[in-house]
Design an enzyme around this catalytic site. Structure first.
Site, PDB file in Angstrom:
ATOM      1  N   GLU A   1       0.847  -1.198   0.000  1.00 45.48           N
ATOM      2  CA  GLU A   1       0.000   0.000   0.000  1.00 45.48           C
ATOM      3  C   GLU A   1       0.878   1.242   0.000  1.00 45.48           C
ATOM      4  O   GLU A   1       2.027   1.195   0.450  1.00 45.48           O
ATOM      5  CB  GLU A   1      -0.911  -0.040   1.235  1.00 45.48           C
ATOM      6  CG  GLU A   1      -1.819   1.146   1.425  1.00 45.48           C
ATOM      7  CD  GLU A   1      -2.865   1.337   0.335  1.00 45.48           C
ATOM      8  OE1 GLU A   1      -2.471   1.607  -0.817  1.00 45.48           O
ATOM      9  OE2 GLU A   1      -4.062   1.279   0.642  1.00 45.48           O
ATOM     10  N   ASP A   2       0.324   2.359  -0.478  1.00 44.37           N
ATOM     11  CA  ASP A   2       1.099   3.598  -0.503  1.00 44.37           C
ATOM     12  C   ASP A   2       1.188   4.244   0.880  1.00 44.37           C
ATOM     13  O   ASP A   2       2.255   4.665   1.298  1.00 44.37           O
ATOM     14  CB  ASP A   2       0.546   4.591  -1.535  1.00 44.37           C
ATOM     15  CG  ASP A   2      -0.942   4.888  -1.375  1.00 44.37           C
ATOM     16  OD1 ASP A   2      -1.595   4.321  -0.475  1.00 44.37           O
ATOM     17  OD2 ASP A   2      -1.471   5.681  -2.178  1.00 44.37           O
TER      18      ASP A   2
ATOM     19  N   ASP B   1      -3.154   5.479   6.728  1.00 47.86           N
ATOM     20  CA  ASP B   1      -3.691   6.706   7.302  1.00 47.86           C
ATOM     21  C   ASP B   1      -4.654   6.305   8.417  1.00 47.86           C
ATOM     22  O   ASP B   1      -4.231   5.982   9.518  1.00 47.86           O
ATOM     23  CB  ASP B   1      -4.363   7.503   6.183  1.00 47.86           C
ATOM     24  CG  ASP B   1      -4.763   8.905   6.557  1.00 47.86           C
ATOM     25  OD1 ASP B   1      -4.894   9.202   7.758  1.00 47.86           O
ATOM     26  OD2 ASP B   1      -4.973   9.724   5.652  1.00 47.86           O
TER      27      ASP B   1
ATOM     28  N   PHE C   1      -1.120  16.141   4.087  1.00 51.69           N
ATOM     29  CA  PHE C   1      -1.659  15.531   2.884  1.00 51.69           C
ATOM     30  C   PHE C   1      -0.547  15.532   1.850  1.00 51.69           C
ATOM     31  O   PHE C   1      -0.067  16.586   1.440  1.00 51.69           O
ATOM     32  CB  PHE C   1      -2.898  16.251   2.359  1.00 51.69           C
ATOM     33  CG  PHE C   1      -3.655  15.394   1.386  1.00 51.69           C
ATOM     34  CD1 PHE C   1      -4.688  14.590   1.815  1.00 51.69           C
ATOM     35  CD2 PHE C   1      -3.300  15.360   0.038  1.00 51.69           C
ATOM     36  CE1 PHE C   1      -5.377  13.754   0.931  1.00 51.69           C
ATOM     37  CE2 PHE C   1      -3.973  14.537  -0.856  1.00 51.69           C
ATOM     38  CZ  PHE C   1      -5.014  13.735  -0.408  1.00 51.69           C
TER      39      PHE C   1
ATOM     40  N   ARG D   1       0.243  12.029  -9.270  1.00 53.52           N
ATOM     41  CA  ARG D   1       0.846  10.698  -9.104  1.00 53.52           C
ATOM     42  C   ARG D   1       2.210  10.606  -9.787  1.00 53.52           C
ATOM     43  O   ARG D   1       3.059   9.822  -9.383  1.00 53.52           O
ATOM     44  CB  ARG D   1      -0.058   9.614  -9.697  1.00 53.52           C
ATOM     45  CG  ARG D   1      -1.331   9.370  -8.941  1.00 53.52           C
ATOM     46  CD  ARG D   1      -2.055   8.144  -9.506  1.00 53.52           C
ATOM     47  NE  ARG D   1      -3.436   8.060  -9.087  1.00 53.52           N
ATOM     48  CZ  ARG D   1      -3.852   7.542  -7.941  1.00 53.52           C
ATOM     49  NH1 ARG D   1      -2.978   7.088  -7.081  1.00 53.52           N
ATOM     50  NH2 ARG D   1      -5.136   7.497  -7.647  1.00 53.52           N
TER      51      ARG D   1
END
Length: 175
Positions: A98-99, A102, A152, A165
């Protein structure tokens, strides 16, 4: 270097990311040597990290993709959507890539779904971890690139409404 107006600053440079992903690849190589793990990429955000990561794992492996999300713009919707078929992972060593971790809603739901498929093992590798935003208590990735504050971030696969991206670094979005 291209720095869009919406990006306040660079948090991790391309060189820093490359070095850290190499370290993670070395860790995974040691753990999975001789085991032929399945690396499962969470689309779309993890795709850039995933591609770099698997090229740094020096043992046989297989790859699959799953699409899951919980974000609309800069906010988590609280709902996790999973699109497409679940890959066959029964009896496999699986590394879910996963990136960012959070709130952990997406990953905890994905892990629960995947565990129903009876993998031999299931671990999570995430480029970024943002523990201050955690909603799912106690959730922690097994392999983490960097821990970050409540910012963010975009770039290196991470987006805001499908933009940014392609940035080769991780940057902080203004606002």
């Amino acid at each position: 270097m291209y720095l869009p107006d919406e990006v306040e600053k660079i948090l991790f440079t391309e060189e820093q990311l490359k070095a850290r992903v190499k370290e993670l690849g070395e860790q995974l190589t040691k753990e999975y040597s001789g085991r032929n793990p399945l690396f499962l990429c969470v689309l779309r955000g993890a795709s850039v990290f995933f591609g770099d990561l698997i090229r740094n794992v020096e043992c046989p492996l297989e790859i699959e993709f799953i699409k899951a999300s919980s974000y609309v713009g800069t906010n988590s919707s609280g709902e996790v959507s999973v699109d497409g078929e679940m890959p066959n992972i029964s009896g496999r060593d699986v590394v879910l890539v996963e990136d960012i971790v959070d709130t952990a809603r997406t990953l905890s739901r994905l892990k629960a779904l995947l565990m129903k498929e009876a993998p031999k093992s299931l671990k999570v590798a995430a480029l970024l971890d943002k523990p201050s935003r955690r909603v799912v208590e106690g959730f922690k990735a097994d392999y983490t690139g960097y821990e970050i504050d409540d910012l963010f971030v975009v770039g290196y696969g991470l987006d805001c409404d499908m933009k940014f991206r392609n940035l080769p670094y991780v940057g902080v979005l203004k606002g």
